[in-house]
Every structure is written in C-alpha cells, then in structure tokens.
Design a protein around this motif. Sequence first.
Motif, PDB file in Angstrom:
ATOM      1  N   HIS A 133     -19.102  -1.814 -37.527  1.00 55.81           N
ATOM      2  CA  HIS A 133     -19.051  -3.212 -37.117  1.00 55.81           C
ATOM      3  C   HIS A 133     -20.023  -4.259 -37.858  1.00 55.81           C
ATOM      4  O   HIS A 133     -20.924  -3.698 -38.402  1.00 55.81           O
ATOM      5  N   GLY A 151     -13.719   1.586 -42.234  1.00 61.35           N
ATOM      6  CA  GLY A 151     -12.644   1.602 -41.240  1.00 61.35           C
ATOM      7  C   GLY A 151     -12.998   2.569 -40.089  1.00 61.35           C
ATOM      8  O   GLY A 151     -12.478   2.114 -38.951  1.00 61.35           O
ATOM      9  N   SER A 152     -14.048   3.613 -40.160  1.00 64.38           N
ATOM     10  CA  SER A 152     -14.259   4.262 -39.092  1.00 64.38           C
ATOM     11  C   SER A 152     -15.792   4.777 -39.391  1.00 64.38           C
ATOM     12  O   SER A 152     -16.279   4.953 -40.157  1.00 64.38           O
ATOM     13  N   ASP A 184      -8.291   5.760 -36.609  1.00 61.45           N
ATOM     14  CA  ASP A 184      -8.885   4.491 -37.070  1.00 61.45           C
ATOM     15  C   ASP A 184      -8.529   3.565 -38.258  1.00 61.45           C
ATOM     16  O   ASP A 184      -8.278   2.644 -38.271  1.00 61.45           O
ATOM     17  N   CYS A 185      -8.139   4.403 -39.270  1.00 62.53           N
ATOM     18  CA  CYS A 185      -7.736   3.975 -40.555  1.00 62.53           C
ATOM     19  C   CYS A 185      -6.136   3.639 -40.580  1.00 62.53           C
ATOM     20  O   CYS A 185      -5.526   3.563 -41.718  1.00 62.53           O
ATOM     21  N   LYS A 194      -7.160  -1.718 -42.873  1.00 64.48           N
ATOM     22  CA  LYS A 194      -8.177  -1.129 -42.413  1.00 64.48           C
ATOM     23  C   LYS A 194      -8.959  -0.373 -43.379  1.00 64.48           C
ATOM     24  O   LYS A 194     -10.217  -0.085 -43.163  1.00 64.48           O
ATOM     25  N   ASN A 387     -10.720  -0.254 -30.694  1.00 64.24           N
ATOM     26  CA  ASN A 387     -11.271  -0.126 -32.125  1.00 64.24           C
ATOM     27  C   ASN A 387     -11.073  -1.295 -32.817  1.00 64.24           C
ATOM     28  O   ASN A 387     -10.590  -2.239 -32.397  1.00 64.24           O
ATOM     29  N   SER A 388     -11.016  -1.426 -34.110  1.00 65.82           N
ATOM     30  CA  SER A 388     -11.057  -2.790 -34.879  1.00 65.82           C
ATOM     31  C   SER A 388      -9.786  -2.733 -35.755  1.00 65.82           C
ATOM     32  O   SER A 388      -9.991  -3.129 -37.080  1.00 65.82           O
ATOM     33  N   LEU A 389      -8.649  -2.372 -35.367  1.00 66.47           N
ATOM     34  CA  LEU A 389      -7.500  -2.070 -36.256  1.00 66.47           C
ATOM     35  C   LEU A 389      -7.038  -3.547 -36.441  1.00 66.47           C
ATOM     36  O   LEU A 389      -6.114  -3.548 -37.445  1.00 66.47           O
ATOM     37  N   CYS A 393      -4.740  -6.501 -40.194  1.00 61.70           N
ATOM     38  CA  CYS A 393      -3.131  -6.091 -40.472  1.00 61.70           C
ATOM     39  C   CYS A 393      -2.400  -7.582 -40.742  1.00 61.70           C
ATOM     40  O   CYS A 393      -2.643  -8.350 -40.140  1.00 61.70           O
ATOM     41  N   LYS A 410       2.575  -0.930 -36.602  1.00 60.68           N
ATOM     42  CA  LYS A 410       1.415  -2.158 -36.629  1.00 60.68           C
ATOM     43  C   LYS A 410       1.705  -2.837 -35.257  1.00 60.68           C
ATOM     44  O   LYS A 410       0.401  -3.167 -34.681  1.00 60.68           O
ATOM     45  N   LYS A 413      -0.500  -0.785 -33.132  1.00 57.76           N
ATOM     46  CA  LYS A 413      -1.658  -0.668 -33.209  1.00 57.76           C
ATOM     47  C   LYS A 413      -2.514  -2.099 -32.845  1.00 57.76           C
ATOM     48  O   LYS A 413      -3.608  -2.110 -32.287  1.00 57.76           O
TER      49      LYS A 413
END
Length: 419
Positions: A133, A151-152, A184-185, A194, A387-389, A393, A410, A413
């Motif tokens: 992050h 991404g992860s 995560d990706c 991602k 998570n930070s998806l 996007c 999507k 997500k």
Amino acid sequence: MEAFMRSSERTLEADVDRPGPPFHVVLGNEACDVDSMVSALAFSYFLFKTAHGDTVPLPLLNIRRSELVLRSDNVFLLRQVGLSPELLLFRDQVDLRALRRAGRLRLTLVDHNVLPSSDCDLEDAVVEVIDHHHQERESNPTCPVTVETVGSCATLVTERILQKAPEILDQQLAQLLYGAMVLDCVNMDPAAGKVTPKDSQYAEALERRFPTLPPRGALFQSLQNAKFDVSDLNTEQMLLKDMKAVSGSLNVAISVLYITLEEFFKRADLEAELCSFCQKFGFDLLILMTISFTESREPIRELAVFSQSSTCREQVSQYLEQSCSPALDLCPTSTPLPHVSAYHQGNRLASRKKLLPLVKACLREQHGGGALGPGEEESDVPPTPMNSLVEGCPLNEGLPQISVQDLQEKVSKLEAADL
C-alpha cells in the motif's frame, strides 16, 4: 507448514509466561483478507526455516478467532491446501503487550506499514515491514521497510522467498501464495487495473516451479464464490461480513449484502435482529447495500435504510433520494418491515465507496453544517475484509465497454474492496 503451525501454538502455550527467546510475530492488517493471512503465514514460515534459533516466529491473524467465519475465502483456501483453520493463531489468543513488557516481542508488519492508533504502544517492537500500500511509515534505519505498490503483498513475500530460500517452497506454500496473488490481482487481468509486471513475474515463476497448481481462472472463480458465500452466516455475521461505520450526528453502519433484499427480508424475526444488532454495536441507523445478478448476469443494486427512529430514517432516506453527486437513482420498493425504507438503486456503479461521502455529508448537515469533530471519523470497528482492487478498475471511473461477464466480475470486486 502444518508442523510449523502446530509447533508455534505449542511453544506459545508453554513458554509465554517464562523467560526465553523473543517471539517474532508476523502480523497482518486488521481486515485479515486472504492476502494478509497468507503473507503472515508464508513470511513467518520463511523466518522459521531461515532463522538461527534466536527468536520464535509466530504468524498472527489480526482478528478474533470468532471472526474467521466472516472470511469465507480465507477458510476455503486453507482447506484447499490441506491446512485446518484450527491451526491458526488469532489476536485474542496472544497478549502482545505482555510480550512487549517482558522484552520478548519482535513485530514484522505485512500488508500494512503503520500500526493503527490502538496499537501505537507496540511501535517500538516493529523490526520490519513488507507492504504493497501507499507508504505512510517514516524511514528508520533500525527497521527495514519494503513497500512497493504491486497488486498483492504475497508477491513481495514470494519474491523474498525465491531470492533468499527457494528450497522451502513446496506445493502447499506455493498454492497459498498463488491463491492470494490471483485473487488480489483479479485473475491477473490487466483490464482490472490491479496487476503489475512484478505480480505477473512471480505468479509465472510459481506456475513454472509447480505445474500442478490449479488453473488461474478456476482458482480465482472458486475463491470469488467462497468470498461471497453467505449461506452459513446468521444475520449478525452477514451484516458484519462487509461493513463500514461512520460517526457524526448519528452512528451509522453500512453493510454490503450479497443477496437480494427480497431474500434478506425473508429471514425470521429480521426486524428484531436488526434492532438487536444496532443496540449491540451502538448504531442509530443501518444502511444495507445489496449486489446481485439477473439470470442474464446483469448486476442489480438495492438499498435499504433501517432505524427505529422514524425521524432519523426519513432524514437520511430523503438525503440519499435527493443526492446528485452521485445520483443514486433510488426508486422506492415495498418492504414487510415497518422500520425499513427500501429502494431499487438505478445507478449500478454507485458502490459503497461512492455512498460513504454522501452519508458523511448528511451527518455534517444534520450537525449544523460544520466539519465532523474529533471522534467523528470513519470507523474501522468491527474490522471488515478488504483489499485494494477498486481504485484502478475501469468500472470505478465509468461504464466500460466490456462483456456482461466481465462487468459482473468487476462489480463484485468493487463491492468487496470498498475500503
């Protein structure tokens, strides 16, 4: 891995109250999503296999044991690789402050790089950070920091293992890391915004070393299905599974549900359970956001507002009905519950991430138009998977030219990653 996890638990039970070597605790973030859990398990195992006996590596999940049921994708992945969830250690099982007072605590943070304010007294025990992050931690020569916006976080842990101790990788560990990276990706799909070249590099490295890993697409879909499976949850667990809380003139919870309102409203004694939930956690009002899909896989969003106070419910409902930035396009629908206002949400792109600013603005307006005061910030209690998806996007910026199947993926997500 199983032998290591069993030995960690036995060592902790037998040794924590006696003088001895420090415990090197690898601590994930408070959301404890798949990436956080896997990173803690894998990096502590790496320390166990490469350390020289001066510390006792200990993977620690940063939630209470009772909350694991909310992380259904975590449980699914563990069982898929043959690890029992009973082997895990949780935050309510380890007194980190007691270890620190005894001079026996070393902390490595994975999947986050700063401790929350509630753990600020543990800061002097942090000896390393591995995270993906945005870096918030200040540089410190005594604490190595690896922060890279891949991404992860599992990608960075995989990189460390392959560079320093590739011999410890086996099918089980590889599948844990691979599962976290693929999830995560977003199935390593560049269109989701991602995955990075480094994520692809190490996912492919694992695939080459372990050709019997599950196919990416099948693994991603099975983890996705598990993440949104609420069939075994009671009402309280369903509300807590993906919840954010905001405080201001009111204490408001916003829960994402992965079923239709019609199905949710069929639960026995639901209004009493909603009332009990709000009383238990101190909420004045509860907003429910649902995401479901038609038979043709078109997304459906619904919204409901619950409060025993008709004034509170009407004020917030009216504000959301009249919102323009964004417009939610709310259309009232019937509900069997007298203390609930229910809507079909025409703007299917307005996720909770879009709703949160509206709720905060509503609370500020009711508070007299001023800024939120101290203690009136967004709350992270109770913790919720994250998570930070979302941010990169295409769906987050507007409706892309993608297939319906991609749209479903999507939107799902987007809903799961609103933190």
